[in-house]
Design a protein around this motif. Sequence first.
Motif, short mmCIF file in Angstrom:
data_model
loop_
_atom_site.label_atom_id
_atom_site.label_comp_id
_atom_site.label_asym_id
_atom_site.label_seq_id
_atom_site.Cartn_x
_atom_site.Cartn_y
_atom_site.Cartn_z
N SER A 242 0.82 -1.21 0.00
CA SER A 242 0.00 0.00 0.00
C SER A 242 0.85 1.26 0.00
N TYR A 243 2.06 1.20 0.59
CA TYR A 243 2.94 2.37 0.62
C TYR A 243 3.45 2.72 -0.78
N TYR A 244 3.82 1.70 -1.56
CA TYR A 244 4.39 1.96 -2.88
C TYR A 244 3.35 1.99 -4.00
N SER A 245 2.10 1.72 -3.71
CA SER A 245 1.09 1.71 -4.76
C SER A 245 0.21 2.95 -4.76
N ILE A 246 0.55 3.97 -3.97
CA ILE A 246 -0.26 5.18 -3.91
C ILE A 246 0.62 6.40 -4.13
N ASP A 247 0.07 7.37 -4.84
CA ASP A 247 0.73 8.66 -5.03
C ASP A 247 0.10 9.65 -4.04
N PRO A 248 0.80 10.04 -2.98
CA PRO A 248 0.16 10.88 -1.95
C PRO A 248 -0.23 12.26 -2.45
N TYR A 249 0.52 12.80 -3.42
CA TYR A 249 0.18 14.14 -3.92
C TYR A 249 -1.15 14.10 -4.68
N ALA A 250 -1.32 13.10 -5.54
CA ALA A 250 -2.59 12.96 -6.25
C ALA A 250 -3.73 12.65 -5.29
N ALA A 251 -3.45 11.86 -4.25
CA ALA A 251 -4.49 11.57 -3.25
C ALA A 251 -4.91 12.83 -2.51
N GLU A 252 -3.96 13.72 -2.22
CA GLU A 252 -4.31 14.98 -1.56
C GLU A 252 -5.13 15.87 -2.48
N LYS A 253 -4.75 15.92 -3.75
CA LYS A 253 -5.55 16.70 -4.72
C LYS A 253 -6.96 16.13 -4.84
N LYS A 254 -7.08 14.82 -4.83
CA LYS A 254 -8.40 14.21 -4.91
C LYS A 254 -9.24 14.57 -3.68
N ARG A 255 -8.62 14.56 -2.52
CA ARG A 255 -9.35 14.92 -1.30
C ARG A 255 -9.83 16.36 -1.36
N LEU A 256 -8.97 17.27 -1.82
CA LEU A 256 -9.36 18.67 -1.94
C LEU A 256 -10.46 18.86 -2.99
N ALA A 257 -10.34 18.12 -4.10
CA ALA A 257 -11.37 18.23 -5.15
C ALA A 257 -12.72 17.75 -4.64
N GLU A 258 -12.73 16.65 -3.88
CA GLU A 258 -13.99 16.15 -3.33
C GLU A 258 -14.60 17.13 -2.33
N SER A 259 -13.73 17.82 -1.56
CA SER A 259 -14.26 18.79 -0.60
C SER A 259 -14.83 20.03 -1.28
N HIS A 260 -14.37 20.35 -2.49
CA HIS A 260 -14.87 21.52 -3.22
C HIS A 260 -15.99 21.18 -4.20
N ILE A 261 -16.43 19.93 -4.23
CA ILE A 261 -17.49 19.55 -5.16
C ILE A 261 -18.79 20.32 -4.90
N PRO A 262 -19.27 20.49 -3.65
CA PRO A 262 -20.51 21.27 -3.45
C PRO A 262 -20.40 22.71 -3.95
N GLU A 263 -19.26 23.34 -3.69
CA GLU A 263 -19.08 24.71 -4.16
C GLU A 263 -19.05 24.78 -5.68
N ASP A 264 -18.36 23.85 -6.31
CA ASP A 264 -18.31 23.82 -7.78
C ASP A 264 -19.70 23.54 -8.36
N ARG A 265 -20.47 22.69 -7.71
CA ARG A 265 -21.80 22.38 -8.22
C ARG A 265 -22.72 23.61 -8.12
N ARG A 266 -22.61 24.34 -7.01
CA ARG A 266 -23.42 25.56 -6.89
C ARG A 266 -23.02 26.59 -7.94
N LEU A 267 -21.73 26.72 -8.21
CA LEU A 267 -21.28 27.67 -9.23
C LEU A 267 -21.79 27.27 -10.61
N TYR A 268 -21.73 25.98 -10.90
CA TYR A 268 -22.23 25.51 -12.20
C TYR A 268 -23.73 25.75 -12.32
#
Length: 343
Positions: A242-268
């Motif tokens: 699990s340590y070598y099969s994950i990219d932590p930077y992309a995982a952090e971007k995914k977490r941030l993108a999921e947290s901004h989904i409601p705001e992006d949906r309201r803007l759309y």
Amino acid sequence: MKVWDKIKDTARRFRTWCVERFRAWRERRRERRFPKAFPSDTYVEDLHAATKTKKPWTRGLFVVVVFSALVDFYLLQDAFAWMLGTESLEDVVSSLTGGGGDWGKSAGALFTLLTCAALVVLYLNFGGIAGKKFAEYRALKRASGLSAFLALFLSMAVILGFIAFVRYLSIVDTLDASSAGSFSGGFGQGAAAASGFGGGFGGAAQDSALSLNIKFSDRALVQTLGLVAVMLLGALLEVVQSYYSIDPYAAEKKRLAESHIPEDRRLYESTYAVHAVEPDKAYEHEERERELDRRAVDSAFRISELATQLNGIVDPADAHDFCAIGRMIRESQNSERVGGKYR
């Protein structure tokens, strides 16, 4: 023949219904896993694919982890059958194949198998999440990642310690029962029947206290260490995989993108509502953009005219042609503006 056609038509409709239900379920599952700000949004899904490093050797390591889990499950079911006072998997299979199986004992053995499977899946999941948290700590230097890694690793160690304890007691009890059976057959059978934490879940002996036969045995210790070594190796391999099969930077971007989904949906939705409810205002914005484009083109041609006139001192024919083209373009734009028609 008509009956056969009806049967085929019913089977075809049932198959179509099943396929549609499966596709709808898969689409709902995909929407839950990858939230979208608008219908064609694939940003979170793309980031989820980017979190996987897709190294070839990690897939082979995953196969090794699965094989280790199967071995752990096979080694555990005897010890937990002893602890819960039920039959093991081998006893149930032999009794069912012999034709004299008891369904009550089979249900108890099924509960034992589920308990073993839950423990194996639990400590492997703890190891997998611990590896991801350690990768997050190494990449982002986040203290919460290190704390989660230590907590999960400690929980995994506690589960393995409990499994080793049960395994050791079951081996000691089995050795005592076999040694007692060598002196007296009836006594050996009674000791085997009273196995587990106090001899199972039934009987009057459990009403007072749990009778644990804890004593040192070299043979039981060696067998227990062998089991713990296999399980610990599988857990550590899961952490490494699990340590070598994950990219932590992309995982952090995914977490941030999921947290901004409601705001992006309201803007759309707000932008869509403005263009759908007030089309005149959107048309005005488009007209202004077109006017700005025309002015930009006109300014570019004027600048080019001046540059060409300066260069046309040497060759006046080129300057005359270019200025004529610029005047034609301006005249056509003025005529369109007066007529109220824009291309």
